[in-house]
Design a protein around this motif. Sequence first.
Motif, PDB file in Angstrom:
ATOM      1  N   SER A  53      -8.790  -1.391   3.934  1.00 39.57           N
ATOM      2  CA  SER A  53      -8.645  -0.701   5.210  1.00 39.57           C
ATOM      3  C   SER A  53      -8.171   0.737   5.005  1.00 39.57           C
ATOM      4  CB  SER A  53      -7.638  -1.443   6.094  1.00 39.57           C
ATOM      5  OG  SER A  53      -7.874  -2.837   6.097  1.00 39.57           O
ATOM      6  N   ASN A  54      -8.638   1.626   5.865  1.00 38.47           N
ATOM      7  CA  ASN A  54      -8.251   3.042   5.791  1.00 38.47           C
ATOM      8  C   ASN A  54      -7.164   3.384   6.806  1.00 38.47           C
ATOM      9  OD1 ASN A  54      -9.724   4.382   3.690  1.00 38.47           O
ATOM     10  ND2 ASN A  54     -11.583   3.906   4.835  1.00 38.47           N
ATOM     11  N   PRO A  55      -6.350   4.404   6.533  1.00 37.90           N
ATOM     12  CA  PRO A  55      -6.372   5.284   5.360  1.00 37.90           C
ATOM     13  C   PRO A  55      -5.623   4.679   4.169  1.00 37.90           C
ATOM     14  CG  PRO A  55      -4.702   6.036   6.908  1.00 37.90           C
ATOM     15  CD  PRO A  55      -5.372   4.855   7.557  1.00 37.90           C
ATOM     16  N   VAL A  56      -6.343   4.414   3.090  1.00 38.33           N
ATOM     17  CA  VAL A  56      -5.762   3.780   1.902  1.00 38.33           C
ATOM     18  C   VAL A  56      -4.560   4.558   1.384  1.00 38.33           C
ATOM     19  CG1 VAL A  56      -6.202   3.288  -0.540  1.00 38.33           C
ATOM     20  CG2 VAL A  56      -7.862   2.583   1.197  1.00 38.33           C
ATOM     21  N   ASN A  57      -4.663   5.894   1.387  1.00 37.29           N
ATOM     22  CA  ASN A  57      -3.589   6.731   0.838  1.00 37.29           C
ATOM     23  C   ASN A  57      -2.234   6.462   1.475  1.00 37.29           C
ATOM     24  OD1 ASN A  57      -5.680   7.905  -0.545  1.00 37.29           O
ATOM     25  ND2 ASN A  57      -5.613   9.858   0.543  1.00 37.29           N
ATOM     26  N   ALA A  58      -2.240   6.068   2.731  1.00 39.78           N
ATOM     27  CA  ALA A  58      -0.990   5.807   3.448  1.00 39.78           C
ATOM     28  C   ALA A  58      -0.711   4.319   3.610  1.00 39.78           C
ATOM     29  CB  ALA A  58      -1.025   6.477   4.823  1.00 39.78           C
ATOM     30  N   LEU A  59      -1.763   3.504   3.702  1.00 45.88           N
ATOM     31  CA  LEU A  59      -1.561   2.077   3.947  1.00 45.88           C
ATOM     32  C   LEU A  59      -0.997   1.348   2.734  1.00 45.88           C
ATOM     33  CD1 LEU A  59      -4.633   1.042   6.134  1.00 45.88           C
ATOM     34  CD2 LEU A  59      -2.237   1.244   6.826  1.00 45.88           C
ATOM     35  N   VAL A  60      -1.294   1.818   1.536  1.00 47.74           N
ATOM     36  CA  VAL A  60      -0.721   1.173   0.359  1.00 47.74           C
ATOM     37  C   VAL A  60       0.792   1.416   0.297  1.00 47.74           C
ATOM     38  CG1 VAL A  60      -0.729   1.076  -2.169  1.00 47.74           C
ATOM     39  CG2 VAL A  60      -2.895   1.185  -0.914  1.00 47.74           C
ATOM     40  N   PRO A  61       1.278   2.659   0.479  1.00 47.48           N
ATOM     41  CA  PRO A  61       2.726   2.858   0.558  1.00 47.48           C
ATOM     42  C   PRO A  61       3.354   2.085   1.726  1.00 47.48           C
ATOM     43  CG  PRO A  61       1.633   4.947   0.152  1.00 47.48           C
ATOM     44  CD  PRO A  61       0.559   3.946   0.455  1.00 47.48           C
ATOM     45  N   PHE A  62       2.644   2.018   2.847  1.00 50.00           N
ATOM     46  CA  PHE A  62       3.108   1.243   4.004  1.00 50.00           C
ATOM     47  C   PHE A  62       3.304  -0.222   3.604  1.00 50.00           C
ATOM     48  CE2 PHE A  62       1.676  -1.764   7.276  1.00 50.00           C
ATOM     49  CZ  PHE A  62       2.612  -1.543   8.280  1.00 50.00           C
ATOM     50  N   ALA A  63       2.293  -0.794   2.945  1.00 49.30           N
ATOM     51  CA  ALA A  63       2.367  -2.190   2.533  1.00 49.30           C
ATOM     52  C   ALA A  63       3.486  -2.405   1.515  1.00 49.30           C
ATOM     53  CB  ALA A  63       1.028  -2.639   1.947  1.00 49.30           C
ATOM     54  N   ALA A  64       3.654  -1.437   0.623  1.00 50.83           N
ATOM     55  CA  ALA A  64       4.717  -1.554  -0.385  1.00 50.83           C
ATOM     56  C   ALA A  64       6.085  -1.660   0.274  1.00 50.83           C
ATOM     57  CB  ALA A  64       4.673  -0.350  -1.327  1.00 50.83           C
ATOM     58  N   GLU A  65       6.313  -0.868   1.321  1.00 53.48           N
ATOM     59  CA  GLU A  65       7.596  -0.915   2.024  1.00 53.48           C
ATOM     60  C   GLU A  65       7.801  -2.245   2.734  1.00 53.48           C
ATOM     61  OE1 GLU A  65      10.059   1.045   1.758  1.00 53.48           O
ATOM     62  OE2 GLU A  65       9.009   2.591   0.592  1.00 53.48           O
ATOM     63  N   ARG A  66       6.732  -2.778   3.325  1.00 52.13           N
ATOM     64  CA  ARG A  66       6.860  -4.071   4.001  1.00 52.13           C
ATOM     65  C   ARG A  66       7.160  -5.182   2.997  1.00 52.13           C
ATOM     66  NH1 ARG A  66       9.046  -2.960   7.670  1.00 52.13           N
ATOM     67  NH2 ARG A  66       8.850  -5.107   8.421  1.00 52.13           N
ATOM     68  N   LEU A  67       6.525  -5.107   1.823  1.00 52.41           N
ATOM     69  CA  LEU A  67       6.775  -6.115   0.797  1.00 52.41           C
ATOM     70  C   LEU A  67       8.185  -5.969   0.233  1.00 52.41           C
ATOM     71  CD1 LEU A  67       3.325  -5.940  -1.030  1.00 52.41           C
ATOM     72  CD2 LEU A  67       4.154  -7.824   0.403  1.00 52.41           C
ATOM     73  N   ARG A  68       8.661  -4.733   0.103  1.00 56.00           N
ATOM     74  CA  ARG A  68      10.029  -4.501  -0.378  1.00 56.00           C
ATOM     75  C   ARG A  68      11.043  -5.141   0.569  1.00 56.00           C
ATOM     76  NH1 ARG A  68       8.189   0.947  -1.937  1.00 56.00           N
ATOM     77  NH2 ARG A  68       8.267   1.096  -4.215  1.00 56.00           N
TER      78      ARG A  68
ATOM     79  N   LEU B  43       3.963   9.630   5.113  1.00 56.74           N
ATOM     80  CA  LEU B  43       3.652   9.023   6.413  1.00 56.74           C
ATOM     81  C   LEU B  43       3.638   7.501   6.310  1.00 56.74           C
ATOM     82  CD1 LEU B  43       0.759  11.199   7.936  1.00 56.74           C
ATOM     83  CD2 LEU B  43       3.023  10.811   8.921  1.00 56.74           C
ATOM     84  N   GLY B  44       2.946   6.986   5.290  1.00 52.14           N
ATOM     85  CA  GLY B  44       2.849   5.546   5.137  1.00 52.14           C
ATOM     86  C   GLY B  44       4.184   4.899   4.838  1.00 52.14           C
ATOM     87  N   SER B  45       4.959   5.515   3.951  1.00 49.32           N
ATOM     88  CA  SER B  45       6.263   4.951   3.584  1.00 49.32           C
ATOM     89  C   SER B  45       7.209   4.929   4.769  1.00 49.32           C
ATOM     90  CB  SER B  45       6.879   5.752   2.433  1.00 49.32           C
ATOM     91  OG  SER B  45       6.089   5.641   1.270  1.00 49.32           O
ATOM     92  N   GLU B  46       7.245   6.021   5.525  1.00 48.70           N
ATOM     93  CA  GLU B  46       8.143   6.094   6.677  1.00 48.70           C
ATOM     94  C   GLU B  46       7.764   5.069   7.742  1.00 48.70           C
ATOM     95  OE1 GLU B  46       8.058  10.158   7.924  1.00 48.70           O
ATOM     96  OE2 GLU B  46       9.515  10.809   6.402  1.00 48.70           O
ATOM     97  N   LEU B  47       6.451   4.910   7.964  1.00 48.49           N
ATOM     98  CA  LEU B  47       6.013   3.930   8.944  1.00 48.49           C
ATOM     99  C   LEU B  47       6.335   2.517   8.454  1.00 48.49           C
ATOM    100  CD1 LEU B  47       4.645   3.386  11.636  1.00 48.49           C
ATOM    101  CD2 LEU B  47       2.442   3.347  10.442  1.00 48.49           C
ATOM    102  N   GLY B  48       6.197   2.295   7.161  1.00 49.61           N
ATOM    103  CA  GLY B  48       6.513   0.986   6.598  1.00 49.61           C
ATOM    104  C   GLY B  48       7.968   0.618   6.775  1.00 49.61           C
ATOM    105  N   LYS B  49       8.843   1.597   6.648  1.00 48.94           N
ATOM    106  CA  LYS B  49      10.268   1.349   6.818  1.00 48.94           C
ATOM    107  C   LYS B  49      10.629   1.114   8.282  1.00 48.94           C
ATOM    108  CE  LYS B  49      11.524   4.150   2.797  1.00 48.94           C
ATOM    109  NZ  LYS B  49      12.128   5.414   2.324  1.00 48.94           N
ATOM    110  N   ALA B  50       9.887   1.775   9.195  1.00 46.52           N
ATOM    111  CA  ALA B  50      10.210   1.694  10.623  1.00 46.52           C
ATOM    112  C   ALA B  50       9.455   0.592  11.348  1.00 46.52           C
ATOM    113  CB  ALA B  50       9.897   3.036  11.292  1.00 46.52           C
ATOM    114  N   PHE B  51       8.451   0.016  10.703  1.00 48.59           N
ATOM    115  CA  PHE B  51       7.582  -0.967  11.337  1.00 48.59           C
ATOM    116  C   PHE B  51       8.389  -2.146  11.856  1.00 48.59           C
ATOM    117  CE2 PHE B  51       4.386  -4.388  11.377  1.00 48.59           C
ATOM    118  CZ  PHE B  51       3.322  -3.739  11.985  1.00 48.59           C
TER     119      PHE B  51
END
Length: 346
Positions: free
Chosen positions: A124-139, A326-334
């Motif tokens: 799924s796109n945007p990969v550049n941000a969604l992978v950091p997003f997913a990493a934060e959720r997994l963390r 962007l992805g990391s911050e959203l992952g932390k705030a999700f």
Amino acid sequence: MVMIKVAVLGAGGDVGQALSLQLRLSPFVDELALYDRTKAAGVAVDLSHIPAKQVIKGYKSIDDGLAKILTDADIVVITAGPSILSFAAFKTRNDLLESSAVMIGPLIESCAKICPKTIIMIVSNPVNALVPFAAERLRKHNTFDARRLFGVTTLDVVRAETFLAEKLVTVSELEAGMEVNVIGGHSAETMVPLFSLVNVAEKLSSEQVDELTHHTQIGGIEVLLAKDRKGGATSSTAYATFRMVERVCRAMKGEKGMQECTFVYMPGIEGGNEIAESIGLNFFAVPVEFAPHGAGMVINPIKGMSEKEEAMVEQSAKQLLKDIKLGSELGKAFGIDLLKSAPEQC
């Protein structure tokens, strides 16, 4: 004998269905589990009419279906995301990211709870941000393992190799072991095809390299325009994703030398620290050699690059820094507010 279960989340979409067909035909996939909120069961029945020894199942209920799909999954491929037809409504990268995150966020959460040691591939796109997003959720769930989280950028590699083959006198030159590494990110302004390092680089003029680079970077736009903006790169995305999934499966079954460029958290993978420190980023698309547990090691792609490619890497890093943040911050705030707005389909 290693038995592999692959789960496709978003299997009812154009990419998901085309990918599922190819996985159905793969001798390296022993069980195929399909999920989305509307069509997965039908897709599974449809594919079950194709003769294969593999077990295939499909579910659409998020209440119990997703749990059945993810239980004992060795590889989870996420193709769910906003329709290409809705992209015009997104005025900024953040709009697209939030819409995609709302769709895949619950899927990542479920993976963390049900199959914490699975290999996750994000298409799924945007990969550049969604992978950091997913990493934060997994963390958040203490299940993040850099060796098991991949952003699928294989389409960029496939395009680069295809366009290069068209420039060669014979395709056999491509078959002789020449692959094109495409590093950086998965967007026109962040991908860096390394044509200077291919086996036949001496046969290419600087003008041809520039043309190939540009063609690779705008490949997605080319497809979008050819489809009158009514569709994107679905078949080629499915093929490229299949190529990566199958290489990971082959590595899981013990085959050596399986590698592919993929967007990963480099410090968590053997050989990744050197590149991370060199470019000043933790996430980057790099060649990875796969092992039975996922990413075995990063193969350093930046030695011997041309000056133009070095400059492109610098520009790529500037944009990637923004995307990753962007992805990391959203992952932390999700949280629950975004989950409540999740769309009815994925």
